[in-house]
Enzyme design. Sequence first.
Site, short mmCIF file in Angstrom:
data_model
loop_
_atom_site.label_atom_id
_atom_site.label_comp_id
_atom_site.label_asym_id
_atom_site.label_seq_id
_atom_site.Cartn_x
_atom_site.Cartn_y
_atom_site.Cartn_z
N SER A 84 -32.76 -20.95 35.58
CA SER A 84 -32.89 -19.69 36.30
C SER A 84 -32.02 -19.66 37.56
O SER A 84 -32.11 -20.53 38.42
CB SER A 84 -34.35 -19.46 36.66
OG SER A 84 -34.47 -18.86 37.91
N LYS A 133 -38.21 -8.24 28.91
CA LYS A 133 -37.77 -7.05 29.64
C LYS A 133 -38.25 -5.73 29.03
O LYS A 133 -38.44 -4.75 29.76
CB LYS A 133 -36.24 -7.03 29.74
CG LYS A 133 -35.68 -8.12 30.63
CD LYS A 133 -34.19 -7.95 30.73
CE LYS A 133 -33.54 -9.14 31.39
NZ LYS A 133 -32.11 -8.92 31.62
N GLY A 160 -25.72 -5.54 23.28
CA GLY A 160 -26.99 -6.23 23.55
C GLY A 160 -27.67 -5.72 24.81
O GLY A 160 -27.37 -4.63 25.31
N GLY A 161 -28.58 -6.55 25.33
CA GLY A 161 -29.39 -6.18 26.49
C GLY A 161 -28.57 -5.75 27.69
O GLY A 161 -28.84 -4.70 28.29
N ALA A 162 -27.55 -6.53 28.04
CA ALA A 162 -26.79 -6.24 29.25
C ALA A 162 -26.01 -4.92 29.13
O ALA A 162 -25.75 -4.25 30.13
CB ALA A 162 -25.83 -7.38 29.55
N TYR A 177 -20.27 -14.64 35.06
CA TYR A 177 -19.88 -15.13 36.40
C TYR A 177 -19.57 -16.63 36.37
O TYR A 177 -19.11 -17.17 37.36
CB TYR A 177 -20.99 -14.83 37.42
CG TYR A 177 -22.37 -15.14 36.92
CD1 TYR A 177 -23.12 -14.16 36.26
CD2 TYR A 177 -22.91 -16.41 37.04
CE1 TYR A 177 -24.38 -14.45 35.75
CE2 TYR A 177 -24.16 -16.70 36.54
CZ TYR A 177 -24.89 -15.71 35.90
OH TYR A 177 -26.14 -16.01 35.39
N1 LIG Z 1 -23.58 -10.44 36.18
C1 LIG Z 1 -24.82 -10.15 35.94
O1 LIG Z 1 -25.60 -9.81 36.85
C2 LIG Z 1 -25.31 -10.15 34.53
C3 LIG Z 1 -26.48 -9.45 34.17
C4 LIG Z 1 -26.89 -9.46 32.84
C5 LIG Z 1 -26.15 -10.17 31.91
N2 LIG Z 1 -25.03 -10.85 32.30
C6 LIG Z 1 -24.23 -11.58 31.31
O2 LIG Z 1 -23.89 -10.69 30.25
C7 LIG Z 1 -23.74 -11.42 29.05
C8 LIG Z 1 -24.50 -10.73 27.93
O3 LIG Z 1 -25.91 -10.75 28.15
P1 LIG Z 1 -26.91 -10.21 27.02
O4 LIG Z 1 -28.26 -10.60 27.48
O5 LIG Z 1 -26.64 -8.78 26.70
O6 LIG Z 1 -26.46 -11.15 25.79
P2 LIG Z 1 -26.71 -11.03 24.25
O7 LIG Z 1 -27.78 -10.01 24.00
O8 LIG Z 1 -26.84 -12.41 23.72
O9 LIG Z 1 -25.31 -10.49 23.69
C9 LIG Z 1 -24.80 -9.24 23.98
C10 LIG Z 1 -24.00 -8.70 22.81
O10 LIG Z 1 -22.79 -9.42 22.69
C11 LIG Z 1 -22.35 -9.39 21.35
N3 LIG Z 1 -22.11 -10.76 20.91
C12 LIG Z 1 -22.99 -11.81 20.92
N4 LIG Z 1 -22.40 -12.91 20.43
C13 LIG Z 1 -21.13 -12.57 20.10
C14 LIG Z 1 -20.04 -13.26 19.52
N5 LIG Z 1 -20.13 -14.55 19.18
N6 LIG Z 1 -18.89 -12.57 19.31
C15 LIG Z 1 -18.78 -11.26 19.65
N7 LIG Z 1 -19.79 -10.55 20.18
C16 LIG Z 1 -20.93 -11.19 20.41
C17 LIG Z 1 -23.47 -8.75 20.51
O11 LIG Z 1 -23.15 -7.39 20.26
P3 LIG Z 1 -22.68 -6.95 18.77
O12 LIG Z 1 -23.69 -7.55 17.83
O13 LIG Z 1 -22.73 -5.47 18.82
O14 LIG Z 1 -21.31 -7.49 18.54
C18 LIG Z 1 -24.67 -8.84 21.45
O15 LIG Z 1 -25.62 -7.86 21.23
C19 LIG Z 1 -24.21 -12.84 29.34
O16 LIG Z 1 -23.08 -13.64 29.52
C20 LIG Z 1 -24.99 -12.72 30.62
O17 LIG Z 1 -24.94 -13.88 31.42
C21 LIG Z 1 -24.61 -10.85 33.57
#
Ligand SMILES: NC(=O)c1ccc[n+]([C@@H]2O[C@H](COP(=O)([O-])OP(=O)(O)OC[C@H]3O[C@@H](n4cnc5c(N)ncnc54)[C@H](OP(=O)(O)O)[C@@H]3O)[C@@H](O)[C@H]2O)c1
Length: 248
Positions: free
Chosen positions: A14, A65, A129-131, A210
């Site tokens: 975390s 969430k 996805g979620g983000a 990040y």
């Molecule tokens: N900076 C911040 O404050 C912040 C906040 C939230 C999240 N984040 C970052 O955002 C990223 C995504 O978070 P999340 O929770 O949304 O993740 P997630 O649900 O695991 O993945 C997001 C989406 O990415 C695509 N994906 C997953 N694996 C893939 C692969 N191997 N190749 C191509 N596309 C792929 C999928 O969409 P499709 O199935 O449609 O392809 C999935 O729904 C993470 O790295 C997280 O650390 C950063």
Amino acid sequence: MKVFGLIGFPLSHSFSQKYFAKKFVTEGIQDTTYENFEIKHIDDLPALLESYPDLFGLNVTIPYKEEVKKYIDDLDYSARKVGDVNVIKVLPDRSLVGYNSDYYGFRTSLESWLGGKTASFNALVLGTGGASKAVKVVLEDCNINYRTVSRDGKKGDFTYFELIEDPDIVRDHTLIINTTPLGMYPHVNEAPQLPYDQLNDGYYLYDLIYNPEETLFLEKGKENGAIIKNGLEMLILQAEKSWEIWNQ
Ligand SMILES: NC(=O)c1ccc[n+]([C@@H]2O[C@H](COP(=O)([O-])OP(=O)(O)OC[C@H]3O[C@@H](n4cnc5c(N)ncnc54)[C@H](OP(=O)(O)O)[C@@H]3O)[C@@H](O)[C@H]2O)c1
């Protein structure tokens, strides 16, 4: 002692606990603690609230969430629009208000990065996805037209294959936001499949990741002249928004 914390499962890596522990020390915030509450089921939340009468606020992470909403009495605009709650404020009567601080973090960082030019962009959002949920609501609220890109033709407007095949798509979308985990440590040699050689100094690439500071996605964009931004500012802004919500 005022208690704040994070619920989720598992919670081994975390960011929040380290962030708030450091903040309390550097800002001289006393009699306040931030704990990780690794709960196995969302239905453990009421018991947690009961056992911590001095709990004033929580962050919520994966996998709760969406599920947590059944315990929330009132949703703020951000949580209602995004559909996910990642901040809970516990009111004096112990009722719960849900917020989405990713919405505020991403919006503030995007608007300051793009200056007053937000409306002149069309965006591509990589990942569904979620983000991506908070990102899409922010784009709507900033009047930025967007299309989504997914590996699955049914989930997004375009597939990565279509982006490579049809140069017009990337030409028409000069803001590209990566919400996939591709390139995140330790998989630093991965990047979304894009026609990177089509990019130039008219493009803006934002990566929510990040760590590392510069993902392969950003590196390839920069090599072709694009302006780049990573997710660190969003991460800090969303944490600070939680603090503001709990203390307002
Ligand atoms: N900076 C911040 O404050 C912040 C906040 C939230 C999240 N984040 C970052 O955002 C990223 C995504 O978070 P999340 O929770 O949304 O993740 P997630 O649900 O695991 O993945 C997001 C989406 O990415 C695509 N994906 C997953 N694996 C893939 C692969 N191997 N190749 C191509 N596309 C792929 C999928 O969409 P499709 O199935 O449609 O392809 C999935 O729904 C993470 O790295 C997280 O650390 C950063």
